[in-house]
Structures are given as structure tokens and as C-alpha cells.
Scaffold this active site. Structure first.
Site, PDB file in Angstrom:
ATOM      1  N   HIS A  98     -37.053  24.472  -2.913  1.00 41.45           N
ATOM      2  CA  HIS A  98     -38.501  24.265  -2.965  1.00 41.45           C
ATOM      3  C   HIS A  98     -39.194  25.565  -2.594  1.00 41.45           C
ATOM      4  O   HIS A  98     -38.665  26.384  -1.842  1.00 41.45           O
ATOM      5  CB  HIS A  98     -38.937  23.131  -2.028  1.00 41.45           C
ATOM      6  CG  HIS A  98     -38.514  23.330  -0.600  1.00 41.45           C
ATOM      7  ND1 HIS A  98     -37.221  23.131  -0.172  1.00 41.45           N
ATOM      8  CD2 HIS A  98     -39.207  23.741   0.490  1.00 41.45           C
ATOM      9  CE1 HIS A  98     -37.138  23.378   1.110  1.00 41.45           C
ATOM     10  NE2 HIS A  98     -38.332  23.763   1.552  1.00 41.45           N
ATOM     11  N   HIS A 100     -42.710  27.121  -0.984  1.00 41.64           N
ATOM     12  CA  HIS A 100     -43.942  26.860  -0.226  1.00 41.64           C
ATOM     13  C   HIS A 100     -45.068  27.709  -0.824  1.00 41.64           C
ATOM     14  O   HIS A 100     -44.886  28.910  -1.065  1.00 41.64           O
ATOM     15  CB  HIS A 100     -43.783  27.294   1.232  1.00 41.64           C
ATOM     16  CG  HIS A 100     -42.745  26.544   2.011  1.00 41.64           C
ATOM     17  ND1 HIS A 100     -43.072  25.558   2.915  1.00 41.64           N
ATOM     18  CD2 HIS A 100     -41.391  26.639   2.028  1.00 41.64           C
ATOM     19  CE1 HIS A 100     -41.955  25.090   3.470  1.00 41.64           C
ATOM     20  NE2 HIS A 100     -40.919  25.732   2.949  1.00 41.64           N
TER      21      HIS A 100
HETATM   22  P1  AMP Z   1     -37.980  24.250   4.684  1.00 45.30           P
HETATM   23  O1  AMP Z   1     -37.875  24.600   6.149  1.00 45.30           O
HETATM   24  O2  AMP Z   1     -38.262  25.435   3.813  1.00 45.30           O
HETATM   25  O3  AMP Z   1     -36.772  23.452   4.248  1.00 45.30           O
HETATM   26  O4  AMP Z   1     -39.268  23.350   4.547  1.00 45.30           O
HETATM   27  C1  AMP Z   1     -39.249  21.965   4.475  1.00 45.30           C
HETATM   28  C2  AMP Z   1     -40.691  21.492   4.482  1.00 45.30           C
HETATM   29  O5  AMP Z   1     -40.710  20.130   4.081  1.00 45.30           O
HETATM   30  C3  AMP Z   1     -41.359  21.565   5.864  1.00 45.30           C
HETATM   31  O6  AMP Z   1     -42.522  22.398   5.784  1.00 45.30           O
HETATM   32  C4  AMP Z   1     -41.729  20.118   6.163  1.00 45.30           C
HETATM   33  O7  AMP Z   1     -42.974  19.981   6.827  1.00 45.30           O
HETATM   34  C5  AMP Z   1     -41.757  19.495   4.783  1.00 45.30           C
HETATM   35  N1  AMP Z   1     -41.510  18.060   4.734  1.00 45.30           N
HETATM   36  C6  AMP Z   1     -40.538  17.370   5.370  1.00 45.30           C
HETATM   37  N2  AMP Z   1     -40.610  16.060   5.073  1.00 45.30           N
HETATM   38  C7  AMP Z   1     -41.654  15.917   4.211  1.00 45.30           C
HETATM   39  C8  AMP Z   1     -42.248  14.806   3.541  1.00 45.30           C
HETATM   40  N3  AMP Z   1     -41.794  13.557   3.681  1.00 45.30           N
HETATM   41  N4  AMP Z   1     -43.325  15.039   2.729  1.00 45.30           N
HETATM   42  C9  AMP Z   1     -43.805  16.298   2.577  1.00 45.30           C
HETATM   43  N5  AMP Z   1     -43.285  17.377   3.181  1.00 45.30           N
HETATM   44  C10 AMP Z   1     -42.224  17.194   3.994  1.00 45.30           C
END
Ligand code: AMP
Length: 134
Positions: A98, A100
Site C-alpha cells: 500500500h 500512503h
Molecule cells: P504501514 O505501517 O505502512 O503498514 O501502514 C498501515 C496503515 O494502515 C497504518 O497507517 C494504519 O493506521 C492503517 N490501518 C490499519 N487498519 C486500518 C483500517 N481498518 N482501515 C484503514 N486504515 C487502517
């Protein structure tokens, strides 16, 4: 065990969708680092950019560009941070590719870049040759 993002893609848990096509889902991050913080998620699960095909990565960045544009026009963002955490060593919490996209304003006080480190004498040339793409 499916990732949280697989559960969202499968409709098992809710999300705030901003874009969807056959390959990509974009949703608002549940813990935003700025209001509007968006995640562009590959529908097919690849843990990191290393495993993902180049055409998918290119497509994901075309969606990032549209979201950047919407943030600049509709949120009056003056910029965005576009970040991929690749593997847990870099802070990746969810092993499902993903991107950001975080809307920024010049006076928002946020910082996403660590402080600079320094090369030893001659070390920069060794790093250049280790990363050079031939
Ligand atoms: P990463 O550390 O790059 O894997 O980022 C994962 C992101 O997913 C974090 O910024 C979380 O806040 C976000 N996240 C986790 N669970 C959810 C969810 N159910 N809906 C939307 N975002 C989420």
C-alpha cells in the site's frame, strides 16, 4: 490469516473508500497522520514492492497522482508525502502493499524524514556503486 486490507477488500470490515478499480482500492487511513491521509492498496496481495509486478506499481502511482490532485484542489493541500513502508524493518505494520498519500501544508508542523546521517570519507562512492543499476 488474511490481512486487514484483504478483509476490507472482501467487504468483511468497513472502510471509507475514495477510489476503486479492478486492481486497486484507495481508502482513508483509520489513524490519519493528517486529515485525508489515504492508502492506495493493491487488491492482489504482495507483501512489499519487491514482489509486485511493475505494471501494477505504475498503475498504483497513477492513482496516487489523482489523489494528490484531489488533495491539492479540494483540501487545499500545498503538498503531499507519498510513502511506502517496505518490510517491518522500515515500519511496515501490514504486509500487504500500500502507498500512503498524506496531504501537507507548509505550516502543519509534521515531519516524515529522519535527520541526516553522514558518510565516512570515500563511503559515498561505495554506496553509489552498490545501488547503481546496470
Ligand atoms: P504501514 O505501517 O505502512 O503498514 O501502514 C498501515 C496503515 O494502515 C497504518 O497507517 C494504519 O493506521 C492503517 N490501518 C490499519 N487498519 C486500518 C483500517 N481498518 N482501515 C484503514 N486504515 C487502517
Amino acid at each position: 490469516m488474511p490481512t486487514v486490507f484483504e478483509m476490507i477488500i472482501n467487504g468483511d470490515i468497513p472502510s471509507k473508500k475514495v477510489y476503486e478499480d479492478d486492481a486497486v482500492l484507495a481508502i482513508l487511513d483509520i489513524n490519519p497522520r493528517a486529515k485525508g491521509h489515504t492508502l492506495v492498496i493493491s487488491k492482489k496481495v504482495y507483501p512489499t514492492i519487491s514482489e509486485a509486478p511493475e505494471d501494477l506499481i505504475a498503475h498504483m502511482f497513477s492513482v496516487v497522482k489523482k489523489i494528490d490532485s484531489a488533495m491539492r484542489i479540494n483540501l487545499k493541500a500545498e503538498g503531499t508525502n507519498v510513502i511506502i513502508n517496505n518490510s517491518s524493518a522500515s515500519g511496515q505494520e501490514i504486509p500487504h502493499l500500500h502507498i500512503h498519500v498524506i496531504p501537507r501544508k507548509s505550516d502543519d508542523g509534521l515531519s516524515f524524514f529522519p535527520p541526516v546521517c553522514k558518510y565516512e570519507e570515500g563511503e559515498i562512492d561505495r554506496y553509489r556503486s552498490l545501488i547503481e543499476i546496470k
